[in-house]
Design a protein around this motif. Structure first.
Motif, PDB file in Angstrom:
ATOM      1  N   TYR A  56       0.852  -1.190   0.000  1.00 44.63           N
ATOM      2  CA  TYR A  56       0.000   0.000   0.000  1.00 44.63           C
ATOM      3  C   TYR A  56       0.884   1.233   0.000  1.00 44.63           C
ATOM      4  O   TYR A  56       1.850   1.317   0.753  1.00 44.63           O
ATOM      5  CB  TYR A  56      -0.904   0.021   1.239  1.00 44.63           C
ATOM      6  CG  TYR A  56      -2.050  -0.939   1.154  1.00 44.63           C
ATOM      7  CD1 TYR A  56      -3.194  -0.629   0.430  1.00 44.63           C
ATOM      8  CD2 TYR A  56      -1.997  -2.173   1.809  1.00 44.63           C
ATOM      9  CE1 TYR A  56      -4.259  -1.511   0.354  1.00 44.63           C
ATOM     10  CE2 TYR A  56      -3.052  -3.069   1.733  1.00 44.63           C
ATOM     11  CZ  TYR A  56      -4.183  -2.731   1.006  1.00 44.63           C
ATOM     12  OH  TYR A  56      -5.217  -3.613   0.933  1.00 44.63           O
ATOM     13  N   ARG A  57       0.544   2.183  -0.835  1.00 48.07           N
ATOM     14  CA  ARG A  57       1.285   3.437  -0.880  1.00 48.07           C
ATOM     15  C   ARG A  57       0.841   4.333   0.267  1.00 48.07           C
ATOM     16  O   ARG A  57      -0.269   4.209   0.766  1.00 48.07           O
ATOM     17  CB  ARG A  57       1.064   4.144  -2.212  1.00 48.07           C
ATOM     18  CG  ARG A  57       1.606   3.328  -3.387  1.00 48.07           C
ATOM     19  CD  ARG A  57       1.344   4.054  -4.710  1.00 48.07           C
ATOM     20  NE  ARG A  57       1.616   3.203  -5.846  1.00 48.07           N
ATOM     21  CZ  ARG A  57       2.822   3.011  -6.379  1.00 48.07           C
ATOM     22  NH1 ARG A  57       3.853   3.616  -5.858  1.00 48.07           N
ATOM     23  NH2 ARG A  57       2.987   2.221  -7.412  1.00 48.07           N
ATOM     24  N   GLU A  58       1.732   5.221   0.651  1.00 48.07           N
ATOM     25  CA  GLU A  58       1.464   6.184   1.723  1.00 48.07           C
ATOM     26  C   GLU A  58       1.050   5.501   3.026  1.00 48.07           C
ATOM     27  O   GLU A  58       0.237   6.019   3.793  1.00 48.07           O
ATOM     28  CB  GLU A  58       0.422   7.205   1.278  1.00 48.07           C
ATOM     29  CG  GLU A  58       0.879   8.012   0.069  1.00 48.07           C
ATOM     30  CD  GLU A  58      -0.159   8.993  -0.428  1.00 48.07           C
ATOM     31  OE1 GLU A  58      -1.120   9.278   0.297  1.00 48.07           O
ATOM     32  OE2 GLU A  58       0.012   9.472  -1.564  1.00 48.07           O
ATOM     33  N   THR A  59       1.600   4.302   3.239  1.00 43.20           N
ATOM     34  CA  THR A  59       1.373   3.533   4.459  1.00 43.20           C
ATOM     35  C   THR A  59       2.735   3.026   4.913  1.00 43.20           C
ATOM     36  O   THR A  59       3.560   2.676   4.073  1.00 43.20           O
ATOM     37  CB  THR A  59       0.426   2.340   4.178  1.00 43.20           C
ATOM     38  OG1 THR A  59      -0.808   2.845   3.661  1.00 43.20           O
ATOM     39  CG2 THR A  59       0.146   1.540   5.425  1.00 43.20           C
ATOM     40  N   ARG A  60       2.965   2.976   6.222  1.00 43.36           N
ATOM     41  CA  ARG A  60       4.272   2.532   6.727  1.00 43.36           C
ATOM     42  C   ARG A  60       4.707   1.254   6.017  1.00 43.36           C
ATOM     43  O   ARG A  60       3.918   0.343   5.827  1.00 43.36           O
ATOM     44  CB  ARG A  60       4.215   2.251   8.224  1.00 43.36           C
ATOM     45  CG  ARG A  60       4.168   3.468   9.074  1.00 43.36           C
ATOM     46  CD  ARG A  60       4.426   3.191  10.523  1.00 43.36           C
ATOM     47  NE  ARG A  60       3.495   2.200  11.064  1.00 43.36           N
ATOM     48  CZ  ARG A  60       3.693   1.572  12.218  1.00 43.36           C
ATOM     49  NH1 ARG A  60       4.756   1.804  12.925  1.00 43.36           N
ATOM     50  NH2 ARG A  60       2.820   0.708  12.664  1.00 43.36           N
ATOM     51  N   TYR A  61       6.012   1.226   5.631  1.00 44.25           N
ATOM     52  CA  TYR A  61       6.512   0.055   4.928  1.00 44.25           C
ATOM     53  C   TYR A  61       7.941  -0.309   5.307  1.00 44.25           C
ATOM     54  O   TYR A  61       8.267  -1.459   5.442  1.00 44.25           O
ATOM     55  CB  TYR A  61       6.429   0.275   3.408  1.00 44.25           C
ATOM     56  CG  TYR A  61       6.864  -0.954   2.620  1.00 44.25           C
ATOM     57  CD1 TYR A  61       6.030  -2.054   2.523  1.00 44.25           C
ATOM     58  CD2 TYR A  61       8.113  -1.022   2.016  1.00 44.25           C
ATOM     59  CE1 TYR A  61       6.413  -3.187   1.827  1.00 44.25           C
ATOM     60  CE2 TYR A  61       8.504  -2.144   1.311  1.00 44.25           C
ATOM     61  CZ  TYR A  61       7.650  -3.232   1.218  1.00 44.25           C
ATOM     62  OH  TYR A  61       8.032  -4.349   0.540  1.00 44.25           O
ATOM     63  N   HIS A  62       8.810   0.643   5.479  1.00 44.14           N
ATOM     64  CA  HIS A  62      10.233   0.361   5.638  1.00 44.14           C
ATOM     65  C   HIS A  62      10.560  -0.237   6.999  1.00 44.14           C
ATOM     66  O   HIS A  62       9.907   0.042   7.989  1.00 44.14           O
ATOM     67  CB  HIS A  62      11.052   1.624   5.385  1.00 44.14           C
ATOM     68  CG  HIS A  62      10.875   2.116   3.987  1.00 44.14           C
ATOM     69  ND1 HIS A  62      11.450   1.487   2.913  1.00 44.14           N
ATOM     70  CD2 HIS A  62      10.153   3.135   3.480  1.00 44.14           C
ATOM     71  CE1 HIS A  62      11.105   2.104   1.804  1.00 44.14           C
ATOM     72  NE2 HIS A  62      10.310   3.114   2.121  1.00 44.14           N
ATOM     73  N   HIS A  83       4.343  -8.035   3.768  1.00 42.49           N
ATOM     74  CA  HIS A  83       4.918  -7.871   2.430  1.00 42.49           C
ATOM     75  C   HIS A  83       6.424  -7.640   2.554  1.00 42.49           C
ATOM     76  O   HIS A  83       7.229  -8.272   1.857  1.00 42.49           O
ATOM     77  CB  HIS A  83       4.242  -6.684   1.735  1.00 42.49           C
ATOM     78  CG  HIS A  83       4.571  -6.516   0.297  1.00 42.49           C
ATOM     79  ND1 HIS A  83       5.742  -5.913  -0.118  1.00 42.49           N
ATOM     80  CD2 HIS A  83       3.899  -6.851  -0.833  1.00 42.49           C
ATOM     81  CE1 HIS A  83       5.770  -5.888  -1.443  1.00 42.49           C
ATOM     82  NE2 HIS A  83       4.662  -6.451  -1.902  1.00 42.49           N
ATOM     83  N   LEU A  84       6.818  -6.763   3.469  1.00 37.98           N
ATOM     84  CA  LEU A  84       8.224  -6.445   3.677  1.00 37.98           C
ATOM     85  C   LEU A  84       9.011  -7.665   4.148  1.00 37.98           C
ATOM     86  O   LEU A  84      10.120  -7.917   3.678  1.00 37.98           O
ATOM     87  CB  LEU A  84       8.373  -5.311   4.687  1.00 37.98           C
ATOM     88  CG  LEU A  84       9.795  -4.937   5.077  1.00 37.98           C
ATOM     89  CD1 LEU A  84      10.563  -4.430   3.863  1.00 37.98           C
ATOM     90  CD2 LEU A  84       9.785  -3.894   6.177  1.00 37.98           C
ATOM     91  N   SER A  85       8.435  -8.445   5.050  1.00 36.13           N
ATOM     92  CA  SER A  85       9.167  -9.611   5.560  1.00 36.13           C
ATOM     93  C   SER A  85       9.405 -10.632   4.445  1.00 36.13           C
ATOM     94  O   SER A  85      10.468 -11.256   4.387  1.00 36.13           O
ATOM     95  CB  SER A  85       8.444 -10.251   6.750  1.00 36.13           C
ATOM     96  OG  SER A  85       7.232 -10.834   6.349  1.00 36.13           O
ATOM     97  N   ILE A  86       8.470 -10.772   3.530  1.00 39.21           N
ATOM     98  CA  ILE A  86       8.656 -11.687   2.406  1.00 39.21           C
ATOM     99  C   ILE A  86       9.645 -11.091   1.402  1.00 39.21           C
ATOM    100  O   ILE A  86      10.500 -11.786   0.860  1.00 39.21           O
ATOM    101  CB  ILE A  86       7.304 -12.017   1.746  1.00 39.21           C
ATOM    102  CG1 ILE A  86       6.402 -12.762   2.735  1.00 39.21           C
ATOM    103  CG2 ILE A  86       7.513 -12.873   0.493  1.00 39.21           C
ATOM    104  CD1 ILE A  86       4.968 -12.882   2.300  1.00 39.21           C
ATOM    105  N   ARG A  87       9.559  -9.801   1.170  1.00 36.27           N
ATOM    106  CA  ARG A  87      10.508  -9.149   0.251  1.00 36.27           C
ATOM    107  C   ARG A  87      11.942  -9.275   0.753  1.00 36.27           C
ATOM    108  O   ARG A  87      12.879  -9.335  -0.025  1.00 36.27           O
ATOM    109  CB  ARG A  87      10.156  -7.672   0.059  1.00 36.27           C
ATOM    110  CG  ARG A  87       8.973  -7.477  -0.819  1.00 36.27           C
ATOM    111  CD  ARG A  87       9.151  -6.606  -2.024  1.00 36.27           C
ATOM    112  NE  ARG A  87      10.266  -5.720  -2.018  1.00 36.27           N
ATOM    113  CZ  ARG A  87      11.200  -5.713  -2.976  1.00 36.27           C
ATOM    114  NH1 ARG A  87      11.136  -6.562  -3.958  1.00 36.27           N
ATOM    115  NH2 ARG A  87      12.188  -4.860  -2.932  1.00 36.27           N
TER     116      ARG A  87
END
Length: 156
Positions: A56-62, A83-87
């Motif tokens: 999702y854009r404009e949502t915490r990701y890093h 998503h981040l953990s899989i990436r």
């Protein structure tokens, strides 16, 4: 931690969306394998499309935004965290590939030769992952990280 599709030959400055569009619409050669009910995890450089999940854009990701046990506040943040953990697994796979084959770091060959080198490295990486019980490069990294933890603990 195996590669299922690769398409060497694009310049590094080509946009992710353009490369994906070409891979999906390739009239000759191999195409990105698609299967109903399966999805590809892609980064924010891509657009959301059938069979592809972007964060999702404009949502915490890093990663830095999830430190200090800062729990997701809603469904979008939870999705982005997963998503981040899989990436991270995907990035680790590319890291192993580059560590194993230093030749991938040198762009001093004609483009056709580079494509052959890249293809060979990907195939050999997958063969090692399939045939060896323990990946020697990954095992070495785990040993190094364990030793670093022990040294840090001693210093404290």
């Amino acid at each position: 931690m195996k590669f299922i599709f690769m398409m060497p030959g694009w310049e590094g400055f080509a946009s992710d969306s353009r490369v994906l569009h070409d891979a999906l619409n390739k009239s000759t050669g191999s195409k990105v394998p698609t299967k109903i009910g399966y999805y590809y995890l892609v980064d924010a450089g891509y657009t959301n499309a059938e069979g592809f999940f972007t964060p999702y854009r404009e949502t915490r990701y890093h990663l830095s935004e999830w430190r200090d046990e800062c729990a997701p506040r809603n469904k979008k943040e939870f999705f982005n965290m997963k998503h981040l953990s899989i990436r991270n697994v995907i990035e680790r796979c590319f890291g192993l590939l580059k560590m194993r084959w230093a030749i991938l770091q040198s762009p001093f060959y004609p483009i056709k030769t580079q494509c052959h080198i890249i293809t060979a490295c990907f195939l050999l990486h997958n063969l090692i992952r399939r045939e060896m019980f323990v990946d020697p490069i990954e095992h070495e990294l785990v040993d190094l990280s364990n030793n670093e933890v022990e040294v840090d603990e001693l210093e404290e």
